[in-house]
Design a protein around this motif. Structure first.
Motif, PDB file in Angstrom:
ATOM      1  N   SER A 464       0.846  -1.195   0.000  1.00 30.57           N
ATOM      2  CA  SER A 464       0.000   0.000   0.000  1.00 30.57           C
ATOM      3  C   SER A 464       0.876   1.237   0.000  1.00 30.57           C
ATOM      4  CB  SER A 464      -0.907   0.000   1.235  1.00 30.57           C
ATOM      5  OG  SER A 464      -1.670   1.179   1.278  1.00 30.57           O
ATOM      6  N   ILE A 465       0.934   1.940  -1.137  1.00 32.40           N
ATOM      7  CA  ILE A 465       1.714   3.170  -1.229  1.00 32.40           C
ATOM      8  C   ILE A 465       0.844   4.255  -1.839  1.00 32.40           C
ATOM      9  CG2 ILE A 465       3.963   2.060  -1.362  1.00 32.40           C
ATOM     10  CD1 ILE A 465       3.847   2.245  -4.351  1.00 32.40           C
ATOM     11  N   ASP A 466       1.095   5.510  -1.455  1.00 36.21           N
ATOM     12  CA  ASP A 466       0.277   6.598  -1.967  1.00 36.21           C
ATOM     13  C   ASP A 466       1.017   7.429  -3.003  1.00 36.21           C
ATOM     14  OD1 ASP A 466       2.087   7.811  -0.352  1.00 36.21           O
ATOM     15  OD2 ASP A 466       0.655   8.938   0.842  1.00 36.21           O
ATOM     16  N   GLU A 467       2.262   7.043  -3.327  1.00 39.44           N
ATOM     17  CA  GLU A 467       3.020   7.717  -4.360  1.00 39.44           C
ATOM     18  C   GLU A 467       3.524   6.683  -5.357  1.00 39.44           C
ATOM     19  OE1 GLU A 467       5.241  11.711  -3.140  1.00 39.44           O
ATOM     20  OE2 GLU A 467       5.956   9.989  -2.025  1.00 39.44           O
ATOM     21  N   ALA A 468       3.600   7.088  -6.610  1.00 34.37           N
ATOM     22  CA  ALA A 468       4.079   6.175  -7.640  1.00 34.37           C
ATOM     23  C   ALA A 468       5.563   5.892  -7.437  1.00 34.37           C
ATOM     24  CB  ALA A 468       3.839   6.777  -9.023  1.00 34.37           C
ATOM     25  N   MET A 469       5.952   4.632  -7.672  1.00 34.66           N
ATOM     26  CA  MET A 469       7.346   4.211  -7.586  1.00 34.66           C
ATOM     27  C   MET A 469       7.707   3.482  -8.865  1.00 34.66           C
ATOM     28  SD  MET A 469       7.727   2.747  -3.720  1.00 34.66           S
ATOM     29  CE  MET A 469       7.310   3.733  -2.286  1.00 34.66           C
ATOM     30  N   GLY A 470       8.838   3.829  -9.453  1.00 36.79           N
ATOM     31  CA  GLY A 470       9.230   3.215 -10.709  1.00 36.79           C
ATOM     32  C   GLY A 470      10.619   2.621 -10.662  1.00 36.79           C
ATOM     33  N   THR A 471      10.952   1.850 -11.711  1.00 41.96           N
ATOM     34  CA  THR A 471      12.256   1.211 -11.948  1.00 41.96           C
ATOM     35  C   THR A 471      12.814   0.499 -10.720  1.00 41.96           C
ATOM     36  OG1 THR A 471      13.483   3.264 -11.477  1.00 41.96           O
ATOM     37  CG2 THR A 471      12.807   2.886 -13.757  1.00 41.96           C
ATOM     38  N   PRO A 472      12.095  -0.465 -10.141  1.00 44.68           N
ATOM     39  CA  PRO A 472      12.636  -1.195  -8.982  1.00 44.68           C
ATOM     40  C   PRO A 472      13.849  -2.039  -9.375  1.00 44.68           C
ATOM     41  CG  PRO A 472      10.631  -2.245  -9.776  1.00 44.68           C
ATOM     42  CD  PRO A 472      10.777  -0.975 -10.557  1.00 44.68           C
ATOM     43  N   THR A 473      14.969  -1.846  -8.652  1.00 42.14           N
ATOM     44  CA  THR A 473      16.213  -2.564  -8.922  1.00 42.14           C
ATOM     45  C   THR A 473      16.790  -3.064  -7.609  1.00 42.14           C
ATOM     46  OG1 THR A 473      16.645  -1.097 -10.805  1.00 42.14           O
ATOM     47  CG2 THR A 473      18.489  -2.400  -9.980  1.00 42.14           C
ATOM     48  N   PHE A 474      17.098  -4.361  -7.526  1.00 47.31           N
ATOM     49  CA  PHE A 474      17.517  -4.961  -6.266  1.00 47.31           C
ATOM     50  C   PHE A 474      18.987  -4.706  -5.950  1.00 47.31           C
ATOM     51  CE2 PHE A 474      13.567  -7.253  -5.979  1.00 47.31           C
ATOM     52  CZ  PHE A 474      13.436  -7.468  -4.608  1.00 47.31           C
ATOM     53  N   HIS A 475      19.246  -4.609  -4.657  1.00 48.98           N
ATOM     54  CA  HIS A 475      20.596  -4.523  -4.103  1.00 48.98           C
ATOM     55  C   HIS A 475      21.308  -5.860  -4.341  1.00 48.98           C
ATOM     56  CE1 HIS A 475      23.704  -4.349  -0.934  1.00 48.98           C
ATOM     57  NE2 HIS A 475      23.583  -3.027  -1.012  1.00 48.98           N
ATOM     58  N   PRO A 476      22.640  -5.850  -4.505  1.00 50.66           N
ATOM     59  CA  PRO A 476      23.359  -7.118  -4.696  1.00 50.66           C
ATOM     60  C   PRO A 476      23.100  -8.146  -3.609  1.00 50.66           C
ATOM     61  CG  PRO A 476      24.802  -5.273  -5.190  1.00 50.66           C
ATOM     62  CD  PRO A 476      23.530  -4.679  -4.647  1.00 50.66           C
ATOM     63  N   ASP A 477      22.826  -7.701  -2.370  1.00 46.97           N
ATOM     64  CA  ASP A 477      22.527  -8.641  -1.283  1.00 46.97           C
ATOM     65  C   ASP A 477      21.113  -9.193  -1.355  1.00 46.97           C
ATOM     66  OD1 ASP A 477      25.060  -8.259  -0.336  1.00 46.97           O
ATOM     67  OD2 ASP A 477      24.487  -6.826   1.225  1.00 46.97           O
ATOM     68  N   GLY A 478      20.250  -8.570  -2.165  1.00 48.22           N
ATOM     69  CA  GLY A 478      18.885  -9.064  -2.330  1.00 48.22           C
ATOM     70  C   GLY A 478      17.955  -8.748  -1.197  1.00 48.22           C
ATOM     71  N   ASP A 479      18.360  -7.896  -0.233  1.00 48.11           N
ATOM     72  CA  ASP A 479      17.505  -7.616   0.918  1.00 48.11           C
ATOM     73  C   ASP A 479      16.687  -6.336   0.760  1.00 48.11           C
ATOM     74  OD1 ASP A 479      19.679  -5.927   1.011  1.00 48.11           O
ATOM     75  OD2 ASP A 479      19.930  -6.040   3.188  1.00 48.11           O
ATOM     76  N   ARG A 480      16.929  -5.576  -0.301  1.00 43.57           N
ATOM     77  CA  ARG A 480      16.199  -4.334  -0.544  1.00 43.57           C
ATOM     78  C   ARG A 480      16.343  -3.949  -2.011  1.00 43.57           C
ATOM     79  NH1 ARG A 480      20.902  -3.388   2.161  1.00 43.57           N
ATOM     80  NH2 ARG A 480      22.317  -1.730   1.427  1.00 43.57           N
ATOM     81  N   MET A 481      15.541  -2.979  -2.403  1.00 39.38           N
ATOM     82  CA  MET A 481      15.649  -2.509  -3.778  1.00 39.38           C
ATOM     83  C   MET A 481      15.526  -0.994  -3.811  1.00 39.38           C
ATOM     84  SD  MET A 481      12.031  -3.651  -5.469  1.00 39.38           S
ATOM     85  CE  MET A 481      10.485  -2.872  -4.999  1.00 39.38           C
ATOM     86  N   ILE A 482      16.081  -0.444  -4.864  1.00 35.64           N
ATOM     87  CA  ILE A 482      16.041   0.994  -5.061  1.00 35.64           C
ATOM     88  C   ILE A 482      14.891   1.330  -5.996  1.00 35.64           C
ATOM     89  CG2 ILE A 482      17.571   1.129  -7.078  1.00 35.64           C
ATOM     90  CD1 ILE A 482      18.970   3.454  -5.639  1.00 35.64           C
ATOM     91  N   VAL A 483      14.189   2.423  -5.715  1.00 34.93           N
ATOM     92  CA  VAL A 483      13.067   2.863  -6.546  1.00 34.93           C
ATOM     93  C   VAL A 483      13.166   4.365  -6.743  1.00 34.93           C
ATOM     94  CG1 VAL A 483      11.496   1.013  -5.840  1.00 34.93           C
ATOM     95  CG2 VAL A 483      11.545   3.151  -4.533  1.00 34.93           C
ATOM     96  N   ILE A 484      12.474   4.861  -7.777  1.00 33.33           N
ATOM     97  CA  ILE A 484      12.372   6.294  -8.016  1.00 33.33           C
ATOM     98  C   ILE A 484      10.949   6.732  -7.687  1.00 33.33           C
ATOM     99  CG2 ILE A 484      12.494   8.138  -9.715  1.00 33.33           C
ATOM    100  CD1 ILE A 484      15.196   6.999  -9.055  1.00 33.33           C
TER     101      ILE A 484
END
Length: 761
Positions: A464-484
């Motif tokens: 559940s998010i109230d803002e758009a998030m794009g281009t999800p890319t995972f961290h090398p460790d696989g425990d999180r991802m970066i989004v815009i």
């Protein structure tokens, strides 16, 4: 500072960036929650703007607009409309105050049993599979080895089972002495089970760490919070840095930056680039490649030239560097470079509106084709360093979207049609990236995340998010991802034609907010305003209700006409000649919307990428459609759904004049008219096209905006070109015009920022 507290009927959880009420959770930006928490710590007191900025945005230069956006997010989450102000009250020229009771954890004795129950239930809703969060955190190690405390906890748990079983057995004995043998058998069985549990725990420590079986997300952490646009972000191979583009609207400067995710220190890597391409690291992390775009000195087939650039990352961390050119394309577009394990760079190259996947050898300075579709097109791709595989989405000649898995040499391992669920519009493009889960990719449609399997199965990730998030890319460790994350705030404004011609250019562009009157305003995007034929209404698109919808206004009040689903995208709208209905392009499909909100969607075989104009009398529309992955300029008959292809190439905008003359603008912003033998270039308008939306035709006169933000006109029949006057420099689109006024979209704020979304433990 407490990680959890309550405000009125809302439960605030800072560890998860969530606000929850009645079992419904919303993810809120960390900075906004920090503002709420500081107000809660000073409940009932007026907290100044400066105090909030200093507390929440320490060592960061931000404007009060950033604080206002956070307040707007909080009010939306708390159900405040900004006028009644039940929770957060605005004190003019002073600051804000929180006007409701706050319950902190140390007030537990005064907290009702009902609120405790709600808290407990909220924990279960967030993660039903996690029985004990502390135990889960304690048992996680880098090698996946079980600690002594884990074994103790397991033994303790087994003892509890044994104790319960023993009590049960004892009770049975008291009821019947004849069942004592059965009871002893039960105890022996429990002892065996206990032994097996111990053996299982001992053996577990020798098993390799397991990959997650599903993706569930918790904490959201902002990495950048500026008034600039940050985008195209990736992790360094060691995960220590995040690299991204940062573009300043104020100074029109773009550079590549890096940020250390632990120390939060930022580094400017380049010096003033005209660049928006995505990035990719060499596998050793020493070099960074990206696409630089810029104007061509001698344009031939395209307005911009594309260069594949290389940057020495370690040197750039010390001081900004000038990147070197690896490959230059003056007559083709390139994008999305990714460094392969074999030290080649794979990227997409476009010829004649079709994309192909190529591999560029840095050492040999030459490229070769890896994959292309003769009767289809490529959408996007990603590369897995771990598996050495390429995942590619594409159009096929059957009209459907496919997911292909390739080896690094281009050999196709699998190809499957993507099966869209109900939540995704039929013609929506997807841009998936690899995940830590085997055979699974991830993509975003805006406010929703989905996984895509190699066999084409799409699954919604509950988030559940109230803002758009794009281009999800995972961290090398696989425990999180970066989004815009992005925020775009625009208003619909009106400027009298007489004012444009009379006011000096320097004044209107130096004081843009004083040069127009606002027709429609919210803290989100308002756009595409169109005047009603022979009426007083204005139709427009707005995101004020949470999703982009069609609205109308009479100047006094506004009415929402549509309720399209989540992540709806509107691309074009136009009135019927009688002013009683509007044709809107929503989610790549045309829908006729009447003023009483009744709707009719036309069953079309192809995706409508853009609606330019609707001729309601002849029931036809000028559109940009996608056929087998290729964009084509066409006229669509909405009665029999026949398509007349006007041009095989893409056009950026097109309209017909009142007397039937067709005018279109190509991808180089040049204006054309169809001729008997070949299309005719309107030479008087050379250099007058811009990246703004397009142009308007009224009474056989074309109106447009050039790159100098000047409003101009061109009378078709007289072939007369005129510069009318200056417009504010924050104009994004010219949307409509009549004899007295100009309607346009003005940008109030526009920013993108980098954030991290963590997997739930």
């Amino acid at each position: 500072m407490a990680e959890q507290y309550r405000i009125g009927g809302f439960f605030i959880d800072l560890s998860r960036n969530q606000i929850t009420q009645n079992m419904q959770s919303q993810v809120v930006a960390p900075k906004a929650l920090a503002v709420l928490t500081y107000l809660a710590e000073n409940q009932g007191k007026v907290v100044s703007h400066d105090a909030l900025l200093e507390k929440v945005w320490q060592d960061t230069v931000v404007s009060t607009n950033t604080l206002q956006r956070s307040i707007a997010q909080l009010r939306k989450a708390l159900g405040d409309d900004g006028k009644v102000q039940v929770y957060i009250k605005t004190h003019a020229k002073q600051g804000y105050s929180l006007e409701c009771d706050v319950q902190w954890p140390d007030n537990a004795n005064s907290t009702s049993a009902d609120s405790i129950s709600i808290n407990t239930m909220e924990e279960k809703v967030v993660d039903e599979n996690r029985a004990d969060e502390n135990y889960a955190k304690e048992s996680k190690t880098n090698e996946g080895v079980t600690k002594k405390s884990d074994i103790s906890a397991a033994i303790s748990g087994t003892n509890t089972v044994l104790h319960t079983a023993t009590n049960t057995a004892t009770t049975s004995v008291t009821h019947s002495a004849d069942r004592s043998i059965s009871t002893r058998s039960d105890l022996r069985l429990i002892a065996i089970i206990f032994g097996l549990v111990i053996l299982g725990i001992i053996g577990y420590q020798y098993l390799p760490a397991q990959q997650p079986s599903q993706l569930t997300f918790g904490k959201l952490r902002a990495l950048t919070s500026t008034d600039n646009k940050e985008l195209a972000s990736i992790y360094s191979p060691d995960g220590e840095y995040v690299v991204f583009h940062r573009y300043s609207e104020e100074f029109c400067i773009n550079n590549v930056w890096a940020k250390n995710t632990q120390t939060q220190q930022e580094f400017q890597l380049t010096k003033n680039l005209d660049s928006y391409g995505s990035h990719s690291f060499s596998q050793d992390g020493k070099n960074l490649v990206f696409i630089k775009t810029g104007g061509c000195s001698n344009p031939n087939t395209q307005k911009k030239c594309y260069k594949l650039m290389n940057l020495d990352f370690n040197k750039a961390l010390v001081s900004p560097q000038s990147p070197s050119v690896l490959m230059e394309c003056n007559n083709s577009e390139i994008r999305s470079p990714k460094w392969l394990n074999n030290d080649n760079i794979v990227l997409l190259q476009k010829f004649s509106d079709r994309w192909k996947l190529i591999s560029y050898s840095v050492s040999e300075n030459k490229s070769q084709d890896l994959y292309a579709l003769d009767d289809g097109n490529i959408i996007d791709y990603d590369y897995s360093v771990k598996d050495g595989l390429i995942a590619l989405t594409s159009f096929h000649n059957d009209g459907y979207y496919y997911i292909e898995v390739l080896k690094a040499d281009g050999q196709v391992l699998s190809s499957h049609r993507i099966k869209y669920p109900q939540e995704i519009a039929n013609f929506r493009l997807v841009y998936p990236n690899f995940t830590p889960i085997k055979n699974k990719l991830i993509f975003s449609t805006g406010k929703q995340l989905f996984t895509l399997s190699y066999d084409g199965q799409v699954t919604n990730i509950s988030l559940s998010i109230d803002e758009a998030m794009g281009t999800p890319t995972f961290h090398p460790d696989g425990d999180r991802m970066i989004v815009i994350k992005g925020h775009y705030d625009s208003d619909i404004a009106s400027v009298p034609l007489s004012q444009i011609t009379s006011v000096q250019t320097t004044k209107i562009q130096s004081e843009p907010n004083k040069s127009f009157s606002v027709v429609q305003r919210s803290i989100l995007g308002e756009d595409k305003a169109k005047l009603q034929p022979n009426g007083e209404l204005i139709a427009f698109s707005s995101e004020r209700s949470g999703e982009e919808q069609l609205w109308v206004t009479d100047g006094n009040g506004s009415q929402q006409l549509t309720h399209f689903p989540m992540d709806t995208y509107l691309s074009g709208l136009d009135w019927a000649a009688d002013g009683k209905s509007i044709l809107v392009n929503a989610n790549y499909a045309l829908t006729q919307v009447h003023l009483d909100s009744t709707q009719k969607t036309f069953p079309l075989e192809y995706a409508v990428v853009r609606l330019f104009q609707w001729d309601s009398k002849n029931n036809s529309a000028l559109v940009l459609i996608r056929i087998k992955g290729v964009l084509k300029f066409a006229e669509l008959n909405l009665t029999n759904f026949k398509i007349h292809i006007i041009k095989e190439e893409t056009v950026s905008w097109a309209l017909k004049s009142e007397d039937g003359q067709l005018i279109y603008k190509d991808h180089m912003d040049r204006f054309w008219q169809p001729g008997p033998a070949e299309d005719k270039l309107i030479e008087a308008l050379n250099g007058q096209g811009s990246a703004k939306q397009g142009f308007v035709i009224k009474d056989n006169v074309i109106y447009g905006i050039n790159d100098d933000f000047q409003l101009w006109s061109y009378a078709l029949n007289e072939e007369l070109f005129t510069i009318i006057g200056a417009l504010p420099r924050n104009v994004d689109n010219l949307t409509d015009i009549n004899q007295t006024q100009v309607l346009m979209t003005v940008r109030i704020s526009s920013n993108k920022e980098v954030a991290e979304l963590y997997l739930r433990e």
